[in-house]
Design a protein around this motif. Structure first.
Motif, PDB file in Angstrom:
ATOM      1  N   GLY A  95      -7.348   6.349   7.289  1.00 62.02           N
ATOM      2  CA  GLY A  95      -7.789   7.314   6.303  1.00 62.02           C
ATOM      3  C   GLY A  95      -8.489   6.747   5.086  1.00 62.02           C
ATOM      4  N   ILE A  96      -8.765   5.441   5.092  1.00 68.43           N
ATOM      5  CA  ILE A  96      -9.557   4.870   4.002  1.00 68.43           C
ATOM      6  C   ILE A  96     -10.823   4.271   4.619  1.00 68.43           C
ATOM      7  CG2 ILE A  96      -7.683   4.566   2.365  1.00 68.43           C
ATOM      8  CD1 ILE A  96      -7.402   1.680   3.228  1.00 68.43           C
TER       9      ILE A  96
ATOM     10  N   ILE B  51       0.837  -1.204   0.000  1.00 70.18           N
ATOM     11  CA  ILE B  51       0.000   0.000   0.000  1.00 70.18           C
ATOM     12  C   ILE B  51       0.874   1.257   0.000  1.00 70.18           C
ATOM     13  CG2 ILE B  51      -1.624   1.353   1.386  1.00 70.18           C
ATOM     14  CD1 ILE B  51      -2.937  -1.207   2.263  1.00 70.18           C
ATOM     15  N   LYS B  52       1.982   1.209   0.720  1.00 73.32           N
ATOM     16  CA  LYS B  52       2.883   2.365   0.782  1.00 73.32           C
ATOM     17  C   LYS B  52       3.440   2.746  -0.584  1.00 73.32           C
ATOM     18  CE  LYS B  52       4.668   1.466   5.455  1.00 73.32           C
ATOM     19  NZ  LYS B  52       5.895   1.132   6.226  1.00 73.32           N
TER      20      LYS B  52
ATOM     21  N   LEU C 265      -8.502   7.290  -2.085  1.00 72.12           N
ATOM     22  CA  LEU C 265      -8.317   7.752  -0.710  1.00 72.12           C
ATOM     23  C   LEU C 265      -6.929   7.431  -0.168  1.00 72.12           C
ATOM     24  CD1 LEU C 265     -11.778   6.855   0.869  1.00 72.12           C
ATOM     25  CD2 LEU C 265     -10.818   9.154   0.570  1.00 72.12           C
ATOM     26  N   VAL C 266      -6.340   6.335  -0.621  1.00 74.68           N
ATOM     27  CA  VAL C 266      -5.034   5.931  -0.098  1.00 74.68           C
ATOM     28  C   VAL C 266      -3.935   6.909  -0.505  1.00 74.68           C
ATOM     29  CG1 VAL C 266      -4.179   4.487  -2.001  1.00 74.68           C
ATOM     30  CG2 VAL C 266      -3.700   3.834   0.370  1.00 74.68           C
ATOM     31  N   LEU C 267      -4.231   7.767  -1.469  1.00 76.85           N
ATOM     32  CA  LEU C 267      -3.263   8.763  -1.918  1.00 76.85           C
ATOM     33  C   LEU C 267      -3.338  10.061  -1.132  1.00 76.85           C
ATOM     34  CD1 LEU C 267      -3.656   8.286  -5.781  1.00 76.85           C
ATOM     35  CD2 LEU C 267      -1.826   7.404  -4.314  1.00 76.85           C
ATOM     36  N   SER C 268      -4.298  10.165  -0.209  1.00 76.94           N
ATOM     37  CA  SER C 268      -4.446  11.396   0.564  1.00 76.94           C
ATOM     38  C   SER C 268      -3.246  11.614   1.477  1.00 76.94           C
ATOM     39  CB  SER C 268      -5.723  11.345   1.408  1.00 76.94           C
ATOM     40  OG  SER C 268      -5.580  10.424   2.466  1.00 76.94           O
ATOM     41  N   GLU C 269      -3.011  12.878   1.807  1.00 75.95           N
ATOM     42  CA  GLU C 269      -1.873  13.214   2.670  1.00 75.95           C
ATOM     43  C   GLU C 269      -2.017  12.559   4.044  1.00 75.95           C
ATOM     44  OE1 GLU C 269       0.437  17.182   4.440  1.00 75.95           O
ATOM     45  OE2 GLU C 269      -1.243  17.381   3.030  1.00 75.95           O
TER      46      GLU C 269
END
Length: 249
Positions: free
Chosen positions: A138-139, A70-71, A236-240
């Motif tokens: 955050g997801i 995911i990272k 969403l996984v790309l959010s800060e």
């Protein structure tokens, strides 16, 4: 055991699929693809009348998505591709014409809970507690939510999703209907699972396939729904916020 694997074997009309990863049976993309293919192969195999799905080791059933992978997600397209892995496994389980019995020897997190929910019958030990931790990073459990809601209802899904830092006991799962049976130890669980699989393997194949279609009636739109949910997670996984959490993990 140190190397990840997905194995498929057949004995007396029972097809057994076992997956393993040294990091608490987490599921990176390549393992998800192999798991999907194993389910498809078992469905097509005329020598298989019932499927048992389990994980290796004696502790965690499945820790869900691979945080290391995911990272590495950098684009919405990469995010969609990754989260589609869980969508494809759940849809393969749903579309499979044969009953899938899932064995949970220990804890399940995130996507692992989705696999438990997609089972036609799930047996577990008292150590098989569950957690949906997605909102805390955050997801959200978007891809697996339809399977979980179908099995335990929207109220229980809401509880799991919002109380995302706590594990819920195997007893709670049994009471909600996620688990069909719960046992004190692995020996008793495996004895019951073997007995059930043996019984099912003697039943009429077409009758079981018809029953499975009836049980999953109303989910025909999931092919598109789960991919749309994967797209949401991939964005969403790309959010800060999410990136900052993952970098600290």
């Amino acid at each position: 055991m140190s190397n990840p694997y997905v194995n498929f074997s057949v004995s007396e009309h029972v097809g057994t699929i076992e997956f393993y990863h040294p990091s608490h049976n987490s599921l990176p993309s390549d393992l998800l693809k192999k798991l999907q293919n194993a389910i498809l192969d078992a469905d097509k195999d005329p020598g298989v009348k019932v499927i048992v799905l389990k994980s290796g080791g004696d502790r965690t059933f499945c820790a869900g998505a691979s945080f290391d992978e995911i990272k590495q997600i950098q684009t919405p397209e990469e995010g969609l591709a990754f989260f589609s892995g869980f969508a494809n496994v759940i849809n393969a389980m749903r579309r499979c014409s044969k009953f899938i019995l899932v064995r949970a020897q220990g804890k399940a997190v995130g996507g692992g809970v989705g696999i438990l929910a997609a089972a036609d019958y799930c047996v577990a030990t008292q150590h098989a507690s569950i957690k949906l931790s997605e909102l805390s990073i955050g997801i959200g459990p978007f891809v697996i939510a339809p399977a979980i809601e179908r099995k335990i209802g929207v109220g229980a899904l809401s509880q799991l999703s919002m109380d995302c830092k706590n594990f819920y006991s195997a007893e709670w799962c049994l009471g909600k209907g996620l688990y069909s049976e719960c046992f004190e130890d692995v020996k008793d669980m495996d004895h019951t699972l073997e007995k059930l699989a043996k019984s099912l393997s003697s039943y009429h194949t077409d009758a079981m396939a018809s029953m499975k279609r009836a049980l999953w009636s109303g989910t025909e739109h999931w092919d598109n729904l789960l991919i749309e949910r994967a797209k949401t997670s991939g964005e969403l996984v790309l959010s800060e916020t999410t990136k900052n959490f993952l970098n600290k993990f």
